[in-house]
Design a protein around this motif. Structure first.
Motif, PDB file in Angstrom:
ATOM      1  N   ARG A   1     102.319 137.477  49.814  1.00  0.00           N
ATOM      2  CA  ARG A   1     103.759 137.642  50.064  1.00  0.00           C
ATOM      3  C   ARG A   1     104.374 136.351  50.612  1.00  0.00           C
ATOM      4  O   ARG A   1     105.474 135.964  50.230  1.00  0.00           O
ATOM      5  CB  ARG A   1     103.970 138.806  51.038  1.00  0.00           C
ATOM      6  N   LEU A   2     103.636 135.692  51.509  1.00  0.00           N
ATOM      7  CA  LEU A   2     104.134 134.442  52.073  1.00  0.00           C
ATOM      8  C   LEU A   2     104.137 133.330  51.027  1.00  0.00           C
ATOM      9  O   LEU A   2     105.052 132.499  50.996  1.00  0.00           O
ATOM     10  CB  LEU A   2     103.285 134.045  53.283  1.00  0.00           C
TER      11      LEU A   2
ATOM     12  N   GLU B   1     107.458 129.918  47.393  1.00  0.00           N
ATOM     13  CA  GLU B   1     107.961 129.615  46.052  1.00  0.00           C
ATOM     14  C   GLU B   1     109.465 129.857  45.975  1.00  0.00           C
ATOM     15  O   GLU B   1     110.211 129.045  45.420  1.00  0.00           O
ATOM     16  CB  GLU B   1     107.226 130.463  45.010  1.00  0.00           C
ATOM     17  N   GLU B   2     109.936 130.957  46.544  1.00  0.00           N
ATOM     18  CA  GLU B   2     111.375 131.245  46.558  1.00  0.00           C
ATOM     19  C   GLU B   2     112.162 130.145  47.262  1.00  0.00           C
ATOM     20  O   GLU B   2     113.286 129.828  46.878  1.00  0.00           O
ATOM     21  CB  GLU B   2     111.649 132.573  47.262  1.00  0.00           C
TER      22      GLU B   2
ATOM     23  N   LEU C   1     109.288 125.458  48.065  1.00  0.00           N
ATOM     24  CA  LEU C   1     108.267 124.655  48.728  1.00  0.00           C
ATOM     25  C   LEU C   1     107.032 124.447  47.847  1.00  0.00           C
ATOM     26  O   LEU C   1     106.352 123.428  47.960  1.00  0.00           O
ATOM     27  CB  LEU C   1     107.852 125.304  50.056  1.00  0.00           C
ATOM     28  N   ILE C   2     106.729 125.420  46.997  1.00  0.00           N
ATOM     29  CA  ILE C   2     105.656 125.288  46.021  1.00  0.00           C
ATOM     30  C   ILE C   2     106.187 125.746  44.672  1.00  0.00           C
ATOM     31  O   ILE C   2     107.196 126.457  44.608  1.00  0.00           O
ATOM     32  CB  ILE C   2     104.379 126.085  46.405  1.00  0.00           C
ATOM     33  N   VAL C   3     105.492 125.335  43.625  1.00  0.00           N
ATOM     34  CA  VAL C   3     105.930 125.658  42.265  1.00  0.00           C
ATOM     35  C   VAL C   3     104.760 126.254  41.503  1.00  0.00           C
ATOM     36  O   VAL C   3     103.633 125.791  41.618  1.00  0.00           O
ATOM     37  CB  VAL C   3     106.430 124.389  41.535  1.00  0.00           C
ATOM     38  N   ALA C   4     105.053 127.282  40.748  1.00  0.00           N
ATOM     39  CA  ALA C   4     104.043 127.898  39.886  1.00  0.00           C
ATOM     40  C   ALA C   4     104.562 127.931  38.460  1.00  0.00           C
ATOM     41  O   ALA C   4     105.749 128.147  38.223  1.00  0.00           O
ATOM     42  CB  ALA C   4     103.739 129.313  40.358  1.00  0.00           C
ATOM     43  N   ASP C   5     103.654 127.684  37.541  1.00  0.00           N
ATOM     44  CA  ASP C   5     103.983 127.907  36.138  1.00  0.00           C
ATOM     45  C   ASP C   5     103.849 129.402  35.878  1.00  0.00           C
ATOM     46  O   ASP C   5     103.251 130.128  36.673  1.00  0.00           O
ATOM     47  CB  ASP C   5     103.022 127.136  35.231  1.00  0.00           C
TER      48      ASP C   5
ATOM     49  N   THR D   1     111.931 125.618  57.415  1.00  0.00           N
ATOM     50  CA  THR D   1     111.677 125.441  55.983  1.00  0.00           C
ATOM     51  C   THR D   1     112.719 124.548  55.320  1.00  0.00           C
ATOM     52  O   THR D   1     112.394 123.819  54.391  1.00  0.00           O
ATOM     53  CB  THR D   1     111.617 126.792  55.246  1.00  0.00           C
ATOM     54  N   ARG D   2     113.957 124.577  55.790  1.00  0.00           N
ATOM     55  CA  ARG D   2     114.987 123.727  55.184  1.00  0.00           C
ATOM     56  C   ARG D   2     114.648 122.254  55.352  1.00  0.00           C
ATOM     57  O   ARG D   2     114.867 121.451  54.449  1.00  0.00           O
ATOM     58  CB  ARG D   2     116.369 124.029  55.740  1.00  0.00           C
TER      59      ARG D   2
END
Length: 120
Positions: A15-16, A21-22, A25-29, A59-60
């Motif tokens: 969930r975190l 990703e939302e 901060l990270i990217v997924a294909d 996070t910002r």
């Protein structure tokens, strides 16, 4: 790797990871079936994010400095803005204040334990 594998390797709940990703901060294909597919570098990236969050950065601000991270635990600012530097200085000073408070609390607890042990 799928989100479950990333979760297991980083110790961060799924969930975190979705939240990271939302927040960008990270990217997924995405695989054809819609599943997330994370690249290997995300293991270190998640560790960096956790370290910055644990240090108290929001996070910002993390989102602003992540592009400056070229390898785990090394931050470079070739084009840092005065605003970003000021924000980091404020965070550093806030963290230093927290550290001072924690050291005082640790020393008080140690003093208490020493007194109790000496009494026994």
């Amino acid at each position: 790797m799928r989100i479950g594998a990333l979760s297991e390797r980083t110790g961060i709940p799924r969930r975190l990871l979705r939240y990271y990703e939302e927040q960008g901060l990270i990217v997924a294909d995405r695989l054809p079936n819609g599943y997330r597919d994370y690249a290997e570098y995300n293991v270190d990236r998640v560790a960096q994010i956790r370290g910055l969050l644990d240090a108290g950065l929001p996070t910002r601000l993390i989102k602003q400095i992540l592009p400056c991270l070229d390898r785990p635990r090394a931050i470079h600012f070739p084009d840092a803005t005065p605003e970003m530097l000021a924000a980091l200085e404020n965070e550093r000073d806030r963290i230093a204040g927290r550290i001072d408070c924690l050291v005082r609390n640790r020393d008080a607890i140690s003093g208490y334990l020493d007194a109790v042990r000496a009494y026994r």
